[in-house]
Design an enzyme around this catalytic site. Structure first.
Site, PDB file in Angstrom:
ATOM      1  N   CYS A 195       5.796  36.040  13.136  1.00 26.81           N
ATOM      2  CA  CYS A 195       6.000  37.026  13.781  1.00 26.81           C
ATOM      3  C   CYS A 195       5.952  37.132  15.109  1.00 26.81           C
ATOM      4  CB  CYS A 195       5.415  38.476  13.280  1.00 26.81           C
ATOM      5  SG  CYS A 195       5.945  40.006  13.927  1.00 26.81           S
ATOM      6  N   CYS A 252       9.709  37.837  15.233  1.00 28.80           N
ATOM      7  CA  CYS A 252      10.181  39.239  15.628  1.00 28.80           C
ATOM      8  C   CYS A 252       9.878  39.445  17.267  1.00 28.80           C
ATOM      9  CB  CYS A 252       9.151  40.214  14.749  1.00 28.80           C
ATOM     10  SG  CYS A 252       8.802  39.697  13.114  1.00 28.80           S
ATOM     11  N   LYS A 290      11.599  37.238  19.847  1.00 31.92           N
ATOM     12  CA  LYS A 290      13.086  37.749  19.528  1.00 31.92           C
ATOM     13  C   LYS A 290      13.408  38.944  20.083  1.00 31.92           C
ATOM     14  CE  LYS A 290      14.004  40.268  16.455  1.00 31.92           C
ATOM     15  NZ  LYS A 290      14.223  40.125  14.953  1.00 31.92           N
ATOM     16  N   TYR A 292      20.116  37.459   9.123  1.00 32.75           N
ATOM     17  CA  TYR A 292      19.480  38.082  10.102  1.00 32.75           C
ATOM     18  C   TYR A 292      19.313  37.145  11.407  1.00 32.75           C
ATOM     19  CZ  TYR A 292      16.836  41.381   7.205  1.00 32.75           C
ATOM     20  OH  TYR A 292      16.334  42.443   6.402  1.00 32.75           O
ATOM     21  N   GLU A 301      21.355  37.631  14.943  1.00 26.03           N
ATOM     22  CA  GLU A 301      20.554  38.034  16.294  1.00 26.03           C
ATOM     23  C   GLU A 301      20.600  37.324  17.390  1.00 26.03           C
ATOM     24  OE1 GLU A 301      17.075  40.757  13.833  1.00 26.03           O
ATOM     25  OE2 GLU A 301      16.514  38.735  14.476  1.00 26.03           O
ATOM     26  N   HIS A 313      20.488  67.808  19.949  1.00 27.23           N
ATOM     27  CA  HIS A 313      21.951  67.270  20.486  1.00 27.23           C
ATOM     28  C   HIS A 313      21.595  67.184  22.375  1.00 27.23           C
ATOM     29  CE1 HIS A 313      26.033  67.590  21.459  1.00 27.23           C
ATOM     30  NE2 HIS A 313      25.861  68.598  22.626  1.00 27.23           N
ATOM     31  N   GLU A 368      21.786  62.835  15.499  1.00 32.53           N
ATOM     32  CA  GLU A 368      22.285  64.166  15.240  1.00 32.53           C
ATOM     33  C   GLU A 368      23.423  63.989  14.232  1.00 32.53           C
ATOM     34  OE1 GLU A 368      24.286  67.141  17.752  1.00 32.53           O
ATOM     35  OE2 GLU A 368      24.708  65.369  19.108  1.00 32.53           O
TER      36      GLU A 368
HETATM   37  P1  NDP Z   1      18.849  34.842   5.602  1.00 35.00           P
HETATM   38  O1  NDP Z   1      18.470  34.605   4.121  1.00 35.00           O
HETATM   39  O2  NDP Z   1      19.063  36.326   6.360  1.00 35.00           O
HETATM   40  O3  NDP Z   1      19.953  34.239   5.773  1.00 35.00           O
HETATM   41  C1  NDP Z   1      20.416  32.872   5.381  1.00 35.00           C
HETATM   42  C2  NDP Z   1      21.922  32.621   5.805  1.00 35.00           C
HETATM   43  O4  NDP Z   1      22.332  31.193   5.780  1.00 35.00           O
HETATM   44  C3  NDP Z   1      23.050  33.377   4.908  1.00 35.00           C
HETATM   45  O5  NDP Z   1      24.171  33.649   5.465  1.00 35.00           O
HETATM   46  C4  NDP Z   1      23.173  32.203   3.865  1.00 35.00           C
HETATM   47  O6  NDP Z   1      24.316  32.139   3.385  1.00 35.00           O
HETATM   48  C5  NDP Z   1      23.340  30.889   4.850  1.00 35.00           C
HETATM   49  N1  NDP Z   1      22.938  29.712   4.030  1.00 35.00           N
HETATM   50  C6  NDP Z   1      21.993  29.397   3.327  1.00 35.00           C
HETATM   51  N2  NDP Z   1      21.963  28.092   3.061  1.00 35.00           N
HETATM   52  C7  NDP Z   1      23.044  27.723   3.437  1.00 35.00           C
HETATM   53  C8  NDP Z   1      23.526  26.237   3.395  1.00 35.00           C
HETATM   54  N3  NDP Z   1      23.079  25.447   2.579  1.00 35.00           N
HETATM   55  N4  NDP Z   1      24.644  26.130   4.218  1.00 35.00           N
HETATM   56  C9  NDP Z   1      25.267  27.319   5.049  1.00 35.00           C
HETATM   57  N5  NDP Z   1      24.888  28.355   5.159  1.00 35.00           N
HETATM   58  C10 NDP Z   1      23.714  28.594   4.489  1.00 35.00           C
HETATM   59  O7  NDP Z   1      17.856  33.696   6.605  1.00 35.00           O
HETATM   60  P2  NDP Z   1      17.352  33.860   7.961  1.00 35.00           P
HETATM   61  O8  NDP Z   1      17.354  32.459   8.251  1.00 35.00           O
HETATM   62  O9  NDP Z   1      18.428  34.302   8.824  1.00 35.00           O
HETATM   63  O10 NDP Z   1      16.245  34.472   8.175  1.00 35.00           O
HETATM   64  C11 NDP Z   1      15.144  34.401   7.265  1.00 35.00           C
HETATM   65  C12 NDP Z   1      14.301  35.772   6.785  1.00 35.00           C
HETATM   66  O11 NDP Z   1      13.429  36.149   7.710  1.00 35.00           O
HETATM   67  C13 NDP Z   1      15.283  36.835   6.483  1.00 35.00           C
HETATM   68  O12 NDP Z   1      15.828  36.884   5.252  1.00 35.00           O
HETATM   69  C14 NDP Z   1      14.239  38.083   6.707  1.00 35.00           C
HETATM   70  O13 NDP Z   1      13.704  38.398   5.554  1.00 35.00           O
HETATM   71  C15 NDP Z   1      13.559  37.516   7.784  1.00 35.00           C
HETATM   72  N6  NDP Z   1      14.138  37.945   9.195  1.00 35.00           N
HETATM   73  C16 NDP Z   1      13.866  39.342   9.387  1.00 35.00           C
HETATM   74  C17 NDP Z   1      14.358  39.790  10.667  1.00 35.00           C
HETATM   75  C18 NDP Z   1      14.317  41.162  10.883  1.00 35.00           C
HETATM   76  O14 NDP Z   1      13.500  42.015  10.087  1.00 35.00           O
HETATM   77  N7  NDP Z   1      14.805  41.738  12.013  1.00 35.00           N
HETATM   78  C19 NDP Z   1      14.850  38.983  11.748  1.00 35.00           C
HETATM   79  C20 NDP Z   1      14.713  37.491  11.446  1.00 35.00           C
HETATM   80  C21 NDP Z   1      14.337  37.197  10.197  1.00 35.00           C
HETATM   81  P3  NDP Z   1      24.944  33.123   1.822  1.00 35.00           P
HETATM   82  O15 NDP Z   1      24.773  34.377   2.348  1.00 35.00           O
HETATM   83  O16 NDP Z   1      26.174  32.744   1.627  1.00 35.00           O
HETATM   84  O17 NDP Z   1      23.704  32.698   1.175  1.00 35.00           O
END
Ligand code: NDP
Length: 458
Positions: free
Chosen positions: A43, A48, A51, A177, A181, A438, A443
């Protein structure tokens, strides 16, 4: 009774481990913590915090443009990535130092080094073996990348924060995510961004209206979003750029200077010796724990991303605090994770709490859906074509609000407050009885009138 060097040995100095260590020490326990990188964890160091700093930086591009509608003449602005990264690094170093100081002032023994489990009560670190009554695994997660040809040319969120220059043409792979982002950040800072996602819409698991709305806004901002597409291979060209073969509905070849993989994260358990200590892991390598954070080996516990559940900083912090209280407080405590709000710092950002429309329909059978899309007051003068979405999901029978979702400026700030009301069981009538503030976008949540009733079929 066996005497141990420590009552608690924490492996991992991120959000969950640090919280557990400090609370355990405040409850009188002898505590040590080991971290092999920098205190603060994902983080603070490469998640976080940096970012969000980059999100602020990226937003200035639109702020400068919007200012003109309010009478400002803004000279052409110049952006320096190295200056931003240096400022970000300074802040991260300050925060990491603060984490270490806070640990020391809480009388926790702070160790720099990679710790490994030797057995249920012993860890090895920096060539030494130390014993502890309890060991806490709080090693977080690490980016996952699929093993396609040429994947070694791609970077992940671990590297993107420290690139020497802002990439000019970027391909981001993934639709979660981190992908959305960074699409917003890099696009805002001036890169040409293509996002490639294998599924039908970005942000699987979020409310469908939220997903569609963000997609539309991303496209309006100039991000190319390829859906139903995946990357088959990456080749390095003689000039250093990357040639990427994209498969799917519209197979194509892209030439970019950077490929960023954001395809999920996996628990960081590979070199810990957990199997040797008899600790059960799930299929993804996450430590399996009970509601109190205890693993299959009673003296070994785990909190945060390494447990492969809800990978969010405030959740790890809650779990760390609960674990310390369970081990050294008067009675066992489990982290209460009902109604966890979450944000995506995309541009525009998302704030969400509670159930999506699909989840609510499946669980409650009959729901009322309220929705509004509008242009923020700011954009009446800025001229920007950006729209905000607010949405409430209500249980028809009890009239309790089950979920609130927003895409638009300040959505994370607004949803945090709504999470309190929703957690307390507020009804739609409670929302309606609340006087509007407002003029604000918030709101809209207390003035929603147009209802769509939905019933589960079958
Ligand atoms: P996510 O799990 O959010 O997303 C992973 C993405 O990668 C999905 O779209 C998934 O597709 C795709 N994917 C997974 N495997 C493959 C593959 N083999 N080939 C192609 N695409 C693939 O992971 P992130 O890496 O974005 O973030 C990790 C975690 O970190 C998040 O889940 C969250 O919990 C945390 N995080 C939180 C944030 C916040 O609170 N603002 C910010 C950043 C991270 P599919 O949907 O088809 O599975």
């Amino acid at each position: 009774m066996t005497s141990y060097d420590y009552q608690l040995f924490v492996i991992g100095g991120g959000s969950g481990g640090v919280r557990a260590a400090r609370i355990a020490a405040s409850l009188g326990a002898r505590v040590a913590i080991a971290e092999n990188f920098r205190y603060g964890g994902t983080c603070v160091i490469r998640g976080c915090v940096p970012k969000k700093l980059l999100v602020y930086a990226a937003h200035f591009a639109e702020d400068f443009a919007d200012a003109q509608g309010f009478g400002w003449t803004v000279p052409p602005a110049e952006f320096s990535w190295p200056k931003l990264i240096a400022a970000k690094n300074k802040e991260i170093t300050r925060l990491s130092g603060l984490y270490e100081n806070n640990l020391r002032s809480s009388r926790v023994a702070v160790i720099h080094g990679a710790a490994r489990l030797v057995d249920a009560h012993t860890v090895a670190v920096n060539g030494q073996q130390l014993t502890a009554e309890h060991i806490l695994i709080a090693t977080g997660g690490t980016p996952f990348v699929p093993q396609i040809p040429g994947i070694e040319h791609a970077i992940t969120s671990n590297e993107v924060f420290d690139l020497p220059q802002l990439p000019q043409q970027v391909l981001i792979v993934g639709g979660g995510y981190i992908a959305v982002e960074f699409a917003g950040i890099l696009n805002g800072l001036g890169a040409q961004v293509t996002l490639c996602y294998r599924g039908e819409q970005v942000l699987r698991g979020f409310d469908d209206d939220v997903r569609a709305h963000l997609f539309e806004e991303m496209v309006k901002k100039g991000i190319t979003v390829l859906l139903h597409q995946d990357v088959a291979r990456i080749d390095k060209l003689a000039d250093g750029r990357l040639s990427v073969d994209v498969t799917g509905a519209q197979a194509s070849n892209l030439v970019v200077d950077t490929v960023l993989y954001a395809t999920g994260r996996v628990p960081n358990t590979v070199v810990l010796g957990l199997a040797e200590a008899g600790v059960a892991l799930d299929k993804a390598g996450g430590v399996v724990v009970d509601a109190f954070g205890q693993s299959s080996t009673p003296s070994i516990h785990a909190v945060g991303d390494v447990t492969n559940r809800m990978a969010l900083t405030p959740v790890a912090i809650r779990e760390g605090a609960a674990l310390a209280n369970t081990l050294f407080g008067p009675s066992p405590v489990s982290a209460d994770l009902t109604t966890v709000p979450s944000a995506v710092f995309s541009q525009p950002p998302i704030g969400t709490v509670g159930l999506t429309e699909t989840q609510a329909l499946a669980q409650y059978g009959e729901i009322d859906v309220y929705r509004a899309k509008f242009r923020n007051m700011r954009h009446t003068l800025s001229g920007r074509d950006e729209r905000t979405l607010v949405k409430l999901i209500v249980d028809t029978a009890s009239q309790r609000v089950l979920g609130a979702h927003m895409v638009g400026a300040d959505a994370p700030e607004i949803i945090q407050g709504l999470a309190i009301a929703i957690r307390m069981g507020a009804t739609k009538a409670d929302f309606d009885a609340t006087v509007a503030l407002h003029p604000s976008a918030a709101e809209e949540f207390v003035t929603l009138r147009d209802k769509v009733s939905r019933k589960k079929h079958g």
